[in-house]
Design an enzyme around this catalytic site. Structure first.
Site, PDB file in Angstrom:
ATOM      1  N   HIS A  94       0.852  -1.196   0.000  1.00  0.00           N
ATOM      2  CA  HIS A  94       0.000   0.000   0.000  1.00  0.00           C
ATOM      3  C   HIS A  94       0.891   1.252   0.000  1.00  0.00           C
ATOM      4  CE1 HIS A  94      -2.955   3.007   1.085  1.00  0.00           C
ATOM      5  NE2 HIS A  94      -3.902   2.116   0.767  1.00  0.00           N
ATOM      6  N   GLU A 163      -3.831   1.325  -7.590  1.00  0.00           N
ATOM      7  CA  GLU A 163      -4.270   2.490  -6.820  1.00  0.00           C
ATOM      8  C   GLU A 163      -3.375   3.682  -7.148  1.00  0.00           C
ATOM      9  OE1 GLU A 163      -6.405   1.395  -2.991  1.00  0.00           O
ATOM     10  OE2 GLU A 163      -4.303   1.187  -2.505  1.00  0.00           O
TER      11      GLU A 163
HETATM   12  C1  PEP Z   1      -6.952   2.889   0.180  1.00  0.00           C
HETATM   13  O1  PEP Z   1      -6.555   3.234   1.272  1.00  0.00           O
HETATM   14  O2  PEP Z   1      -6.499   1.862  -0.353  1.00  0.00           O
HETATM   15  C2  PEP Z   1      -7.944   3.712  -0.507  1.00  0.00           C
HETATM   16  C3  PEP Z   1      -8.303   3.394  -1.710  1.00  0.00           C
HETATM   17  O3  PEP Z   1      -8.451   4.769   0.202  1.00  0.00           O
HETATM   18  P1  PEP Z   1      -9.663   5.747  -0.256  1.00  0.00           P
HETATM   19  O4  PEP Z   1     -10.783   4.856  -0.747  1.00  0.00           O
HETATM   20  O5  PEP Z   1     -10.021   6.472   0.981  1.00  0.00           O
HETATM   21  O6  PEP Z   1      -9.142   6.602  -1.339  1.00  0.00           O
END
Ligand code: PEP
Length: 245
Positions: A94, A163
């Site tokens: 992450h 992400e």
């Molecule tokens: C995450 O922490 O992986 C994330 C996607 O957070 P958020 O949905 O708050 O952007």
């Protein structure tokens, strides 16, 4: 479709009550397709595991130490400790932990130790805003995959969570066209590299009950990693409903 709740450093024993709503939803025939995974802080993992034991909901940890079993590492938790309480998944890579020092080498060790413990890996990759502006997104993502999965041949127990770092917690998601292209690239690259036809790709970054309607239109996306919105059961349920219906 996967719905992974990343609670980050939030939640207390009281929060368990609100999860019961999600458990009820998961029992309905209509939502059998929803693979729900809760990743609470370490302090709540055992309670979550017990609460969800007889349900289709699974639990996951948010990180681990790179060593598989034990050692003199104050404040750390090993993959073995995590799997021994019935946890099935683990988030590794992450961006919030990459910022704290997890580089591709450490991430690779964490993934190997966790796989040895039969944990399924939610492997996070993503570019920063600087890297994106410098047109380095594809390079960064490929590098994270190549280095993070060094010496790993089989990826059936790995979920790839794309992400974009600048999207996490910002309320901003990439343009749908851009995202579609990125997912196509990722699917092709991962399939070729690992000789695996259908890698599981999910999206994370500011997913909410509104934008999920757009996001689910991207064929390659097989689920969502949800941070902020997953800490409120009503919002999380809304995301699941909007995706499945
Ligand atoms: C995450 O922490 O992986 C994330 C996607 O957070 P958020 O949905 O708050 O952007």
């Amino acid at each position: 479709m996967y719905f992974i709740a990343n609670w980050k450093m939030y939640g207390s024993l009281n929060s368990l009550n609100s999860v019961k709503k999600v458990i009820r939803l998961s029992k309905k025939k209509k939502f059998k397709r929803a693979k729900i995974i809760y990743c609470p802080p370490y302090t709540l993992l055992n309670d979550f595991s017990k609460l969800t034991k007889k349900t289709r909901i699974k639990t996951g940890a948010q990180n681990c130490h790179e060593l598989e079993f034990a050692g003199p590492f104050t404040g750390s938790v090993s993959p073995h400790m995590i799997s021994s309480i019935g946890v099935k998944y683990i988030i590794i890579g992450h961006s919030e932990n990459r910022f704290l020092g997890d580089n591709n080498l450490i991430i690779n060790k964490k993934i190997i130790s966790s796989m040895n413990q039969k944990l399924k890996i939610i492997f996070c990759i993503g570019e920063t805003i600087k890297e994106r502006k410098e047109n380095k997104t594809t390079y960064v993502l490929k590098k994270q995959i190549i280095m993070g999965l060094k010496n790993i041949k089989k990826i059936d127990n790995i979920l790839f969570a794309y992400e974009p770092v600048w999207s996490i917690g910002s309320g901003i998601i990439p343009k749908i066209n851009d995202l579609q292209n990125q997912f196509k690239m990722l699917k092709k690259f991962i399939s070729n590299r690992f000789k695996y036809k259908n890698p599981t790709l999910i999206y994370g970054g500011s997913v909410n009950q509104k934008n999920v309607i757009l996001l689910k239109q991207i064929n390659e996306i097989k689920g969502f990693l949800v941070g902020g919105a997953s800490q409120n059961s009503n919002k999380f349920i809304d995301i699941i409903k909007k995706t499945i219906i």
